[in-house]
Design a protein around this motif. Sequence first.
Motif, short mmCIF file in Angstrom:
data_model
loop_
_atom_site.label_atom_id
_atom_site.label_comp_id
_atom_site.label_asym_id
_atom_site.label_seq_id
_atom_site.Cartn_x
_atom_site.Cartn_y
_atom_site.Cartn_z
N GLU A 174 -1.66 12.98 -10.80
CA GLU A 174 -1.18 13.23 -9.49
C GLU A 174 -0.40 12.21 -8.86
O GLU A 174 -0.40 11.76 -7.83
CB GLU A 174 -2.68 13.28 -8.05
N ARG A 175 0.46 11.73 -9.96
CA ARG A 175 1.11 10.70 -9.07
C ARG A 175 2.16 10.81 -9.10
O ARG A 175 3.27 12.35 -9.11
CB ARG A 175 1.79 9.48 -10.22
N ARG A 176 2.95 10.13 -7.76
CA ARG A 176 3.94 10.89 -7.38
C ARG A 176 4.88 9.37 -6.94
O ARG A 176 4.49 8.20 -6.51
CB ARG A 176 3.85 11.50 -5.79
N TYR A 196 2.85 6.12 -5.79
CA TYR A 196 1.77 6.51 -5.01
C TYR A 196 1.62 8.03 -6.06
O TYR A 196 1.27 8.32 -7.13
CB TYR A 196 2.00 7.74 -4.08
N HIS A 197 -0.15 7.90 -5.25
CA HIS A 197 -1.32 8.90 -6.24
C HIS A 197 -2.08 9.99 -5.34
O HIS A 197 -2.39 9.55 -3.89
CB HIS A 197 -2.41 8.35 -7.04
N TYR A 238 -3.92 6.83 -4.08
CA TYR A 238 -2.73 6.12 -3.29
C TYR A 238 -2.25 7.16 -2.83
O TYR A 238 -1.20 7.67 -3.46
CB TYR A 238 -2.64 4.76 -4.23
N ARG A 239 -2.27 7.02 -1.69
CA ARG A 239 -1.13 8.27 -0.86
C ARG A 239 -0.87 7.71 0.04
O ARG A 239 -0.63 6.87 0.63
CB ARG A 239 -2.29 9.51 0.36
N VAL A 290 6.61 12.31 1.43
CA VAL A 290 8.32 11.31 1.51
C VAL A 290 7.13 9.63 1.21
O VAL A 290 6.27 9.43 2.33
CB VAL A 290 7.84 10.83 3.13
N CYS A 291 7.74 8.48 1.65
CA CYS A 291 7.41 7.58 0.90
C CYS A 291 7.24 5.79 2.08
O CYS A 291 8.19 6.83 3.48
CB CYS A 291 8.61 6.99 -0.07
#
Length: 225
Positions: free
Chosen positions: A126-128, A137-138, A142-143, A149-150
Amino acid sequence: MRLVLLGLPGAGKGTQGDLIAEKYKIPHISTGSIIREAVASGSDLGREANDFIIKGNLIPDELAMKIVYERLNRPDCARGWILDGFPRTVRQAVFLDQRLQSDGAHVQIAFDIRITPEEAIRRISERRMCSQCGAIYHLQYYRAKGNGVCDQCGGELYRRQDDNEETARKRLEVHMTQTHPVVHYYAQDGRLFSVDGVRSIDEVFSDVDHILQRTVHSECAGDIQ
Ligand code: AP5
């Protein structure tokens, strides 16, 4: 300060590396990020490395050592650095020590961020990542506040090509056979510090920072070069 971050894929090396870099103002060098940028740009290095990455294998030692050799020669590394994802084999670790010896320097700390393989899969799946600045992010832990978007630069978030479960399991297997011996390499002469990585990002950083502060103090006292 010269330190390396070890740990299973997904342990939090990149996350902690960013926090250390921000606080101590030294570059965070991730060989994985350098390789991904090369793949995205279609360079020779990227073409050579891509086959290894997408299958969850390590790129050849020679290639990884060349990347690090060139990166450590850059002026921003004069005051120290954080290496994330290197060394990944004992051969790479020996190379790094020899490369530093010629400058009268050495790796002071090797952090082993410890998590279980099950937690690694949860984190990787689920990492991004930000396509612009590389922020991590996660989807649960850690959304990003925005929709895809960042938070830091507004760049689009994406899922890494090697973050599917099958490749992640292969990366864990490769880690156990090829990278885990590196932990013993640094333990032999007292440079290894193990940190429990299955806690919040802030709690892990608090431990890491505590160890770093002790090192900085002993450096000031002239114990460490
Ligand atoms: P690389 O990019 O180095 O991948 P990795 O080692 O598999 O590590 P990851 O980036 O997956 O995880 P991480 O530990 O940085 O965790 P993160 O902070 O992102 O290498 C990729 C590939 O490149 C390799 O497979 C290989 O092919 C090649 N390569 C690279 N270097 C090489 C070398 N030296 N030699 C040969 N080949 C090389 O966190 C993971 C997730 O968890 C995120 O979503 C994050 O938000 C979340 N998270 C982090 N910390 C916490 C926490 N405490 N609690 C909850 N969630 C957390």
